[in-house]
Design an enzyme around this catalytic site. Structure first.
Site, PDB file in Angstrom:
ATOM      1  N   ARG A 125       0.806  -1.214   0.000  1.00 39.60           N
ATOM      2  CA  ARG A 125       0.000   0.000   0.000  1.00 39.60           C
ATOM      3  C   ARG A 125       0.843   1.271   0.000  1.00 39.60           C
ATOM      4  NH1 ARG A 125      -5.273   1.104   2.177  1.00 39.60           N
ATOM      5  NH2 ARG A 125      -5.363   3.267   2.820  1.00 39.60           N
ATOM      6  N   SER A 130       1.993   2.275  -7.541  1.00 42.12           N
ATOM      7  CA  SER A 130       0.715   2.554  -8.210  1.00 42.12           C
ATOM      8  C   SER A 130      -0.399   1.599  -7.827  1.00 42.12           C
ATOM      9  CB  SER A 130       0.887   2.547  -9.728  1.00 42.12           C
ATOM     10  OG  SER A 130       1.661   3.618 -10.077  1.00 42.12           O
ATOM     11  N   SER A 132      -2.929   2.524  -6.208  1.00 42.20           N
ATOM     12  CA  SER A 132      -4.195   3.242  -6.402  1.00 42.20           C
ATOM     13  C   SER A 132      -4.697   3.071  -7.834  1.00 42.20           C
ATOM     14  CB  SER A 132      -4.036   4.726  -6.049  1.00 42.20           C
ATOM     15  OG  SER A 132      -3.049   5.355  -6.823  1.00 42.20           O
ATOM     16  N   SER A 133      -3.838   3.356  -8.799  1.00 40.03           N
ATOM     17  CA  SER A 133      -4.335   3.304 -10.181  1.00 40.03           C
ATOM     18  C   SER A 133      -4.549   1.868 -10.673  1.00 40.03           C
ATOM     19  CB  SER A 133      -3.422   4.072 -11.139  1.00 40.03           C
ATOM     20  OG  SER A 133      -2.099   3.793 -10.865  1.00 40.03           O
ATOM     21  N   ASP A 177       1.722   5.997 -14.569  1.00 40.96           N
ATOM     22  CA  ASP A 177       1.225   4.776 -13.926  1.00 40.96           C
ATOM     23  C   ASP A 177       0.123   4.157 -14.783  1.00 40.96           C
ATOM     24  OD1 ASP A 177       2.540   6.232 -11.967  1.00 40.96           O
ATOM     25  OD2 ASP A 177       0.664   6.912 -11.067  1.00 40.96           O
TER      26      ASP A 177
END
Ligand SMILES: Nc1ncnc2c1ncn2[C@@H]1O[C@H](COP(=O)(O)OP(=O)(O)O)[C@@H](O)[C@H]1O
Ligand SMILES: O=C(O)[C@H]1O[C@H](OP(=O)(O)O)[C@H](O)[C@@H](O)[C@@H]1O
Ligand SMILES: [Mg+2]
Length: 362
Positions: A125, A130, A132-133, A177
């Site tokens: 995390r 990346s 998140s993406s 990303d």
């Protein structure tokens, strides 16, 4: 989580997409500033999003990443201090909104069907890999298939939709990303302002992954918010700060030189460019923003004579050992002593399918 890529995203009524982590090899973070980067899709970690048809539209919180039940106040506070307030739910909601608006604005008709979205991820995390993406990109892929509109949403535009979903949440991020995660494989990216403004996307050139030398990945469980890391430099760049503007141009130029170095397999040049990339980041962002643990990851590699730089905004480092396996061994020992995790980099080949390729212009 199963490591093999799913050949077909549909299992009965269910659609599942898997998207890998990404590593910025050269040029990042100039993608946030009309620059250039070379990035690849990293097979070591991935996120999956599942979509099931349902009566209502439901976004399912992840049992650990969206924790809302705690053993007590101390647990809650510790959790907020290490991982912050947010998990993946807001990412899924945001991409639904962006997707819906994009389809409306482009006269892409969507059926009235509803769905339930859930996700899982093993991408460490907030470590600049990346995570998140990856979640957003996998969700977009599910929506494209569920509404059968994949052929109507151009591949080049998809990274921008994924970025918009994060911008919507106030996360400062760039396109590299999302491009690596939409295309897969190794991609040279040029985000020149004129092209970006005229066409709404950069120029993305897939490269042969076999041109890369063996690389290593070092990371530590040390979540940092990429939006926070970027905000000061972003503000200075917008204010026209000469040092930031010229340094960013230099960072972008490293990717241009890197493209030639990789094509020519000039790996000593590649090592120099990687090191310069991190030195420029350090001079722009400053040690406080980068964090001592992150800097130590780079230094550990350099102490054994390897080249190293951040994969993203911090938390993980990509390393090249020009002297080969004996140097990798030294690096492994040094990482063990420092408490860092080290793994050989595995690169994912491009994963565009026939429908995707048909949408590519040119
Ligand atoms: N592993 C994860 N699980 C759930 N949500 C995540 C995860 N990683 C990132 N996010 C969400 O994405 C946001 C932005 O993450 P970011 O700092 O860009 O991390 P990364 O470097 O992994 O992309 C976080 O605030 C959080 O809402
Ligand atoms: O600073 C960077 O190199 C990157 O930071 C973000 O990525 P993340 O994985 O969230 O750290 C950003 O989204 C990228 O565009 C930057 O290049
Ligand atoms: Mg991110």
């Amino acid at each position: 989580m199963d490591e093999s890529p799913s050949p077909s995203p549909r299992k009965g009524n269910e659609i599942e997409h898997k998207v890998y982590a990404r590593a910025g090899l050269l040029g990042n973070p100039s993608d946030v500033y009309y620059g250039r980067t070379i990035s690849f899709s990293l097979a070591n970690f991935w996120a999956t999003v599942k979509l099931q048809p349902s009566h209502h539209l439901i976004i399912t919180p992840h049992p650990t990443h969206d924790l809302v039940q705690f053993s007590g106040l101390d647990h809650l506070v510790k959790r907020l201090q290490t991982e912050g307030y947010y998990g993946g739910v807001r990412l899924l909601m945001s991409i639904c909104k962006i997707f819906y608006n994009y389809c409306n604005e482009n006269n892409i008709e969507l059926t009235k069907e509803n769905f339930t979205l859930s996700y899982d991820t093993n991408i460490p995390r907030q470590t600049g890999l990346s995570g998140s993406s990856a979640i957003v990109c996998a969700a977009l892929n599910c929506l494209l298939d569920f509404y059968r509109v994949r052929h109507l949403v151009k591949v080049e535009i998809r990274p921008d939709l994924i970025l918009s979903a994060e911008k919507e949440l106030g996360i400062i991020a760039g396109l590299q990303d999302r491009v690596a995660q939409v295309y897969g494989g190794l991609v040279y990216m040029d985000f020149t302002k004129d092209h970006l403004e005229k066409f709404g996307h950069g120029v993305y050139t897939p490269m042969d992954i076999s041109l890369l030398p063996p690389l290593q990945l070092i990371y530590a469980e040390n979540p940092s918010d990429s939006g926070k890391v970027h905000s000061t430099v972003r503000k200075r760049w917008l204010d026209g700060d000469e040092f930031i503007v010229s340094s960013m141009v230099e960072v972008a130029d490293l990717a241009l030189q890197g493209q030639t170095a990789i094509l020519e397999k000039d790996y000593s040049k590649l090592a120099d460019l990687m090191n310069r990339n991190f030195d420029l980041r350090r001079s722009m962002f400053g040690d406080d923003a980068l964090g001592s643990l992150n800097i130590e990851m780079v230094e550990v590699a350099r102490r054994v004579g390897a080249a190293s730089k951040f994969t993203g905004s911090g938390g993980a480092v990509v390393v090249f050992c020009p002297d080969g396996p004996s140097q990798v061994k030294l690096l492994e020992d040094a990482c063990k002593e420092a408490g860092f995790v080290i793994q050989p980099v595995k690169v994912v080949p491009s994963y565009l399918n026939e429908d995707d390729l048909k949408t590519l212009s040119g």
